[in-house]
Design a protein around this motif. Structure first.
Motif, short mmCIF file in Angstrom:
data_model
loop_
_atom_site.label_atom_id
_atom_site.label_comp_id
_atom_site.label_asym_id
_atom_site.label_seq_id
_atom_site.Cartn_x
_atom_site.Cartn_y
_atom_site.Cartn_z
N LEU A 211 0.81 -1.22 0.00
CA LEU A 211 0.00 0.00 0.00
C LEU A 211 0.84 1.26 0.00
O LEU A 211 0.37 2.31 -0.44
CB LEU A 211 -0.93 0.01 1.22
CG LEU A 211 -2.00 -1.10 1.24
CD1 LEU A 211 -2.77 -1.04 2.55
CD2 LEU A 211 -2.95 -0.96 0.06
N ASP A 212 2.08 1.17 0.51
CA ASP A 212 2.97 2.33 0.58
C ASP A 212 2.24 3.53 1.16
O ASP A 212 2.03 4.54 0.49
CB ASP A 212 3.49 2.66 -0.82
CG ASP A 212 4.58 3.73 -0.81
OD1 ASP A 212 5.21 3.91 0.25
OD2 ASP A 212 4.80 4.39 -1.84
N PRO A 213 1.80 3.48 2.42
CA PRO A 213 0.92 4.52 2.96
C PRO A 213 1.60 5.87 3.19
O PRO A 213 0.93 6.90 3.13
CB PRO A 213 0.45 3.91 4.29
CG PRO A 213 1.54 2.97 4.69
CD PRO A 213 2.07 2.41 3.41
N GLN A 214 2.89 5.88 3.47
CA GLN A 214 3.55 7.14 3.76
C GLN A 214 4.06 7.79 2.47
O GLN A 214 4.72 7.15 1.67
CB GLN A 214 4.71 6.93 4.74
CG GLN A 214 4.27 6.45 6.12
CD GLN A 214 3.30 7.42 6.79
OE1 GLN A 214 3.29 8.61 6.50
NE2 GLN A 214 2.47 6.90 7.68
N PRO A 215 3.75 9.06 2.26
CA PRO A 215 4.11 9.72 1.00
C PRO A 215 5.58 10.12 0.98
O PRO A 215 6.24 10.17 2.02
CB PRO A 215 3.21 10.96 1.01
CG PRO A 215 3.07 11.28 2.47
CD PRO A 215 3.03 9.95 3.17
N PRO A 216 6.09 10.44 -0.23
CA PRO A 216 7.44 11.00 -0.31
C PRO A 216 7.52 12.33 0.44
O PRO A 216 6.51 13.01 0.64
CB PRO A 216 7.65 11.21 -1.83
CG PRO A 216 6.61 10.37 -2.49
CD PRO A 216 5.45 10.29 -1.54
N LYS A 217 8.71 12.69 0.85
CA LYS A 217 8.90 13.93 1.60
C LYS A 217 9.04 15.15 0.70
O LYS A 217 9.08 16.28 1.18
CB LYS A 217 10.14 13.81 2.48
CG LYS A 217 10.01 12.76 3.59
CD LYS A 217 8.87 13.08 4.53
CE LYS A 217 8.77 12.08 5.66
NZ LYS A 217 7.63 12.37 6.56
N THR A 218 9.09 14.92 -0.62
CA THR A 218 9.25 16.03 -1.56
C THR A 218 8.22 15.89 -2.68
O THR A 218 7.99 14.79 -3.17
CB THR A 218 10.66 16.05 -2.16
OG1 THR A 218 11.63 16.13 -1.11
CG2 THR A 218 10.84 17.24 -3.09
N VAL A 219 7.60 16.99 -3.04
CA VAL A 219 6.62 17.00 -4.13
C VAL A 219 6.88 18.23 -5.00
O VAL A 219 7.28 19.28 -4.49
CB VAL A 219 5.18 17.02 -3.56
CG1 VAL A 219 4.95 18.25 -2.69
CG2 VAL A 219 4.15 16.94 -4.67
N THR A 220 6.66 18.07 -6.32
CA THR A 220 6.92 19.16 -7.26
C THR A 220 5.60 19.78 -7.70
O THR A 220 4.70 19.07 -8.15
CB THR A 220 7.69 18.64 -8.49
OG1 THR A 220 8.92 18.06 -8.05
CG2 THR A 220 7.98 19.77 -9.45
N LEU A 221 5.51 21.10 -7.55
CA LEU A 221 4.30 21.84 -7.93
C LEU A 221 4.65 22.82 -9.04
O LEU A 221 5.49 23.70 -8.85
CB LEU A 221 3.73 22.57 -6.72
CG LEU A 221 2.51 23.47 -6.97
CD1 LEU A 221 1.32 22.65 -7.45
CD2 LEU A 221 2.14 24.26 -5.71
N ALA A 222 4.01 22.68 -10.19
CA ALA A 222 4.20 23.61 -11.30
C ALA A 222 3.32 24.83 -11.05
O ALA A 222 2.10 24.69 -10.88
CB ALA A 222 3.84 22.94 -12.62
#
Length: 455
Positions: free
Chosen positions: A37-48
């Motif tokens: 399930l990989d419940p924990q998200p990445p610590k970095t996200v890219t927003l355009a």
């Protein structure tokens, strides 16, 4: 160590070892579910976002601040605008981005896995023109109210990649105007504003929220006017991605009565779009943050009109729909994000494991009983060997007595819970019984054997 404490520790050890298989199965299932399930998200996200100084850039910073409180770093990517953002999403170069209505291809982008997290705000089309240029077109009123009046003017229709040229081309075609016949350019917003103020352009087209510093500046500049779309309702009927909106009288400055009358305008609705590969927890965070960033009243909307799911061109993701139209789970109010997210992503697995543990837990008592009783029963094999030798009169009498004495000493070292002491005393009684038979039926060499008849 006191005997009572030793007994307690031993019982605990037996219980832990007996429950070990069940615990191992549960931990293994949890680990497998967590990996899948990989419940924990990445610590970095890219927003355009958009060009520097635009409303997109300002909103992007607000999202970055909101997600920072939950330990997520938002990388803001400056772009040329909505069309550029959409292309980055299609290419997988961004996890989320602001997309203006009319920019997306609903069918192709849905197949590509793009989804909306909700409509965020109106993004009006601001057509700012110089009063002196309008006076040449209409000397009486020195105002512009329709697109055919722009044929002879020097106009700038934002930069390619912003999405504005595509929208304006559709509007020009509706007025039977070919875009290539216009004296148009595609400067970025900031240079275009400077060119307009310097008299090098007659009109510029911007698509931005009112919070844009460039829009705020032009609204307060003498000699610059905002075009009033008298046909705004007609455009909204012909183009579903456009809405007819009104800039109310005095909303810019009540004391100065700016504007001095209501201004009819057209606006596209900007949505926050993400990819289906973007982690669901990140989509949830963005959608929840939108409630704070965009829920206030604005020049073109009342409080809580946004965010909404009514005007999205793309399908709304479950996270966006739940955040906007649903009720958040009660635990989100009391738990930190990582714990709340873990429960939300794995509640079905946790419930399934709870159901699985009910039958599995029934094997723990038999395992515990077997482990404790085996501590006693394993000596019966040795006792049986001695008993067989006694009955067969094989071996030496003293050696067998020594074996029985050794076995008796070993049983005195066995520690079992009080509820199992009857098993231990039974073993000791059986050892005593075998010793008694040995002494009765196998006397020393100097002693006569007394048979039962003689007795």
């Amino acid at each position: 160590m006191p005997k009572t404490l030793k007994l307690i520790l031993l019982s605990l050890r037996d219980l832990v070892v007996s429950a070990g298989p069940v615990v191992f199965i549960v931990i293994g299932a949890l680990a497998a579910a967590y990996w899948y399930l990989d419940p924990q998200p990445p610590k970095t996200v890219t927003l355009a976002t958009g060009p520097a100084g635009s409303a997109y850039a300002e909103f992007g910073q607000r999202y970055a601040n909101a997600l920072k409180t939950n330990g997520i770093d938002v990388v803001l990517k400056a772009t040329d605008g909505a069309a550029d953002n959409l292309q980055m999403l299609r290419n997988g170069e961004a996890d989320a981005g602001f997309v203006r209505g009319g920019s997306a291809d609903p069918v192709a982008d849905e197949e590509a896995g793009l989804m909306s997290l909700g409509s965020l705000f109106y993004e009006p089309l601001w057509l700012f023109y110089r009063t002196d240029a309008a006076r040449k077109i209409d000397p009486g009123t020195a105002t512009l109210t329709a697109l055919p009046q722009l044929k002879s003017l020097r106009i700038n229709i934002d930069k390619q990649g912003s999405g504005v040229p595509d929208i304006m081309e559709k509007m020009f075609k509706a007025n039977h105007i070919e875009a290539r016949t216009l004296r148009s350019s595609n400067l970025e917003p900031a240079p275009a504003v400077e060119a307009l103020l310097a008299g090098k352009l007659d009109l510029i087209v911007l698509a931005s929220a009112p919070q844009s510093p460039l829009v705020q500046r032009l609204l307060r500049t003498r000699g610059i006017q905002l075009m009033d779309f008298g046909q705004s309702d007609a455009y909204a009927r012909r183009f579903p991605f456009l809405s007819a909106v009104t800039l109310p009288r005095g909303v810019i400055d009540l004391a100065a009565d700016m504007p001095p009358h209501d201004v009819s305008m057209l606006a596209a609705t900007t949505s926050l779009v993400s990819r289906d590969q973007t982690h669901p927890a990140l989509r949830q965070l963005f959608a929840q943050s939108a409630q704070t960033v965009h829920s206030g009243a604005g020049w073109f909307n009342r409080a809580r009109d946004f965010p909404n799911t009514r005007t999205s061109e793309l399908p709304v993701s479950p996270e966006g729909d739940r955040a906007i139209n649903g009720t958040p789970p009660f635990w989100q109010r009391y738990l930190p994000f990582w714990a709340s997210n873990l429960i939300e992503r794995m509640w079905l697995v946790l419930g399934g494991l709870l159901v699985l543990m009910l039958p599995l837990s029934k094997i723990v008592p038999p395992l515990y009983q077997f482990r404790v009783r085996s501590r006693v029963f394993r000596w019966y094999a040795r006792l049986r060997e001695i008993e067989t030798k006694v009955d067969a009169h094989t071996g030496e009498r003293d050696a067998l007595l020594d074996e029985l004495d050794e076995l008796d000493r070993l049983t005195h070292r066995i520690t079992v819970p009080l509820s199992y002491t009857d098993e231990l005393y039974a073993l000791r009684n059986n050892i005593y019984a075998v010793r008694k038979r040995l002494l009765a039926n196998w006397p020393k060499a100097s002693e006569p054997v007394v048979t039962e008849a003689e007795a």
